[in-house]
Design a protein around this motif. Structure first.
Motif, mmCIF file in Angstrom:
data_model
loop_
_atom_site.group_PDB
_atom_site.id
_atom_site.type_symbol
_atom_site.label_atom_id
_atom_site.label_comp_id
_atom_site.label_asym_id
_atom_site.label_seq_id
_atom_site.Cartn_x
_atom_site.Cartn_y
_atom_site.Cartn_z
ATOM 1 N N THR A 1 0.675 9.757 -1.504
ATOM 2 C CA THR A 1 -0.654 10.282 -0.993
ATOM 3 C C THR A 1 -0.567 11.916 -0.867
ATOM 4 O O THR A 1 0.449 12.518 -0.114
ATOM 5 N N GLY B 1 1.628 3.777 -5.362
ATOM 6 C CA GLY B 1 0.562 4.418 -6.058
ATOM 7 C C GLY B 1 -0.293 3.348 -6.558
ATOM 8 O O GLY B 1 0.010 2.125 -6.698
ATOM 9 N N LYS B 2 -1.577 3.695 -6.777
ATOM 10 C CA LYS B 2 -2.639 2.683 -7.162
ATOM 11 C C LYS B 2 -2.180 2.055 -8.804
ATOM 12 O O LYS B 2 -2.910 0.805 -8.851
ATOM 13 N N ASN B 3 -1.317 2.828 -9.338
ATOM 14 C CA ASN B 3 -1.008 2.211 -10.765
ATOM 15 C C ASN B 3 0.085 1.329 -10.610
ATOM 16 O O ASN B 3 0.356 0.574 -11.621
ATOM 17 N N LYS C 1 1.239 -1.007 -7.306
ATOM 18 C CA LYS C 1 1.172 -1.638 -6.328
ATOM 19 C C LYS C 1 2.126 -2.826 -6.109
ATOM 20 O O LYS C 1 2.655 -3.166 -5.031
ATOM 21 N N THR D 1 0.841 -1.037 0.019
ATOM 22 C CA THR D 1 0.072 -0.008 -0.084
ATOM 23 C C THR D 1 1.007 1.356 0.009
ATOM 24 O O THR D 1 0.232 2.338 -0.181
ATOM 25 N N PRO E 1 1.177 8.774 -7.965
ATOM 26 C CA PRO E 1 0.413 7.671 -7.847
ATOM 27 C C PRO E 1 1.026 6.445 -8.811
ATOM 28 O O PRO E 1 0.516 5.437 -8.844
#
Length: 588
Positions: free
Chosen positions: A213, A161-163, A165, A158, A244
């Motif tokens: 974040t 970034g969301k792209n 992980k 976590t 991200p």
């Protein structure tokens, strides 16, 4: 500090076992400090300073894996393992400070009694990071001579970034026990010989939980015409802008090695050579001012490391009532910065405004500052030499070298003045056994490598070294000292090689003396074994003559020194602690 662990090994069917494990750790700390007004250190501490700090951390680790192991046709041994793990880590901190008390009677029992204009409540923030992993490994052996191991890991964090992980890290290794071949079995001197080689990838996620974040902080919003009104709210006004697309740093490493045993295992040698390249490194870069932020984490850059590791164990004497064996280890590493995302070099600053330079083709981290050539001995010498336009040069102060020979001193004269990387490290242990007594002694050391000793700039360290300073430093033109030790004014030490010191050391790390109760006595008192021992650590420590600190191993690691391309700074180090321990080891 509370720690608990629960694990079970269960054989489901012949050759197949399952291993579930659960670990939990809870840590909490409380800081309760009051400094009276007569011990205050700056103007803001008038009337004393009170602090109450609270923090906690929780870590939960869950892991389950299956292992299948069988031997087929006596020659083929196979072990297959597969599993997953989950790591949950969270924490929070709250720090309160008050100053300006009327008297010292209540100390920090009443924080509200401090000056309200000097009161601070600082929330270190809440953090939460999770790591989910799936992994597998296959071990295969043919006639116990030809060995193969293959592994695969998939890790999701976590922190990224969301792209990006997830990271995927395979590896493979092979081995050949040459001593099992017929042509070597005839050589009596060789007890064992094994060749090894491996190639694999590993990942790095060592950054803060909120690096990707965009964080919200208290801020004021303006409304209305003219001067308007200011309304409290939240806004993303942190120095750090989230990325991200940030992902795992990846290290690909190739290793070759040799394990050699001679003379019925009396001499054992383990040799390793490694070559690794780390790419997509995690480090902070300066953000464009148009973003409203100053920094962001990124995956850029490439570093190469190569080196050797050597371990030698010898059994020098082995009789029934006396034995002596020696273990020696030696390692060295050489690194190079291969890429900086297209840039040729990068300069960074630390807490004390000391500088670091990262140059492609050279060691990844180097110290950047002014070279010095002793001190200015007289006003006449100072007037005749090159000087700074800011007029910071002083008689008795450090004499900076005009590196580019242009007749003036400025930033163009800054150059590489050291690096934090040691030339090599070593250790040697001797262990003796005489009847039921055992004795071991460990020496360990590091040769080469520099530190920026910022402690030397501060009064407390200068006072500790006052005897040396009085004897050697410049006092006046008629008492110039040794010509190398400056006064405390003039060019700041922190920006020069005067604060760069050799971090080499040798240490007597450990001495242990033990006595094991004879077996026939242990048996009579219904014990399997009983051993009494005394251990002493860090009894002796020697450093290089140029080192003025108290612990050459210490390095600051918190911000800004959590940056991958900054290292080697010392300030506020803890001294080496000499410890003595005694204990009893009982086995039932």
């Amino acid at each position: 500090d509370f720690v608990t662990s629960l694990a079970v090994d269960w054989e489901l069917v012949k050759g197949l076992t399952i291993h579930p494990q659960l670990d939990y750790r809870y840590q909490t700390s409380v800081g309760d400090v009051y400094r009276a007004s007569n011990t205050s250190q700056d103007a803001n501490d008038n009337g004393g300073i009170a602090q109450i700090n609270n923090s906690f951390n929780q870590n939960l680790m869950s892991e389950t894996y299956l292992t299948f192991s069988r031997t087929f046709n006596e020659n083929h041994a196979l072990t297959v393992m597969a599993g997953h793990s989950y790591n949950w880590d969270t924490g929070r901190g709250l720090y309160t400070t008050a100053r300006g008390f009327v008297n010292d009677i209540l100390q920090n029992e009443n924080m509200n009694a401090g000056n309200p204009n000097l009161r601070q409540i600082y929330n270190d923030g809440y953090y939460l990071s999770k790591l989910l992993s799936f992994y597998g490994r296959i071990n295969y052996s043919l006639k116990d001579k030809y060995l193969l191991t293959a592994t695969m890991r998939a890790d999701g964090s976590t922190k990224f970034g969301k792209n990006n992980k997830w990271g995927y890290f395979p590896s493979v290794s092979v081995g050949w026990r040459m001593s099992e071949e017929n042509f070597l079995k005839q050589v009596d001197a060789i007890s064992g010989l094994k060749l090894r080689a491996s190639f694999g990838a590993t990942g790095d996620n060592s950054l803060t939980a909120d690096a990707t974040t965009n964080l919200l902080y208290s801020a004021l919003y303006s409304f209305g015409e003219g001067t308007g009104t200011a309304t409290p709210g939240l806004a993303n006004i942190s120095d750090l802008i989230g990325n991200p697309d940030l992902g795992w740093a990846k290290t690909h490493e190739f290793d070759v090695g040799l394990d050699l045993s001679l003379l019925k295992n009396r001499i054992n040698l383990v040799f390793n050579y490694y070559y690794s390249v780390t790419k997509d490194m995690l480090f902070l870069r300066t953000a464009s001012s148009i973003t409203g932020h100053t920094q962001y984490w990124t995956n850029q850059g490439k570093v190469r490391n190569k080196g050797i590791e050597l371990t030698l164990d010898t059994y020098n004497f082995a009789k029934k009532n006396f034995s002596w064996n020696t273990s020696l280890n030696f390692s060295l590493n050489r690194n190079r910065l291969l890429d900086l995302g297209g840039e040729a070099q990068m300069i960074k600053e630390g807490y004390s405004k000391e500088r670091y330079i990262n140059i492609v083709g050279q060691p990844a981290i180097q110290f950047y500052g002014y070279k010095t050539d002793g001190v200015w001995m007289s006003q006449e010498e100072l007037d005749a030499g090159p000087s700074f336009s800011t007029n910071i040069d002083r008689v008795g102060g450090l004499k900076v070298v005009d590196v580019n020979n242009d007749g003036v001193l400025d930033d163009k004269d800054m150059t590489v003045i050291g690096d934090p990387y040691p030339d090599f490290t070593w250790g040697i242990t001797n262990t003796f056994r005489f009847y039921n007594f055992d004795f071991s002694i460990l020496f360990q050391g590091v040769h080469g490598g520099d530190v920026i000793n910022a402690d030397a700039t501060y009064k407390d360290v200068q006072i500790r070294n006052e005897k040396y300073n009085i004897r050697h430093r410049w006092v006046s033109e008629s008492h110039p000292g040794d010509g190398r030790t400056p006064t405390t004014y003039g060019v700041p030490w922190i920006n020069t090689d005067y604060d760069v010191e050799d971090a080499s050391y040798a240490a007597l790390r450990n001495i242990t003396l033990g006595y094991t109760l004879p077996k026939h006595i242990s048996k009579k008192i219904h014990l399997k074994s009983l051993r009494i021992y005394v251990t002493a650590n860090n009894l002796w420590f020697i450093t290089s003559k140029s080192y003025r600190g108290i612990n050459p191993e210490y390095r600051n690691t918190s911000s800004p020194y959590d940056d991958t391309l900054i290292s080697g700074y010392q300030r506020g180090s803890f001294p080496m602690v000499m410890t003595f321990t005694t204990g009893i080891d009982i086995n039932f």
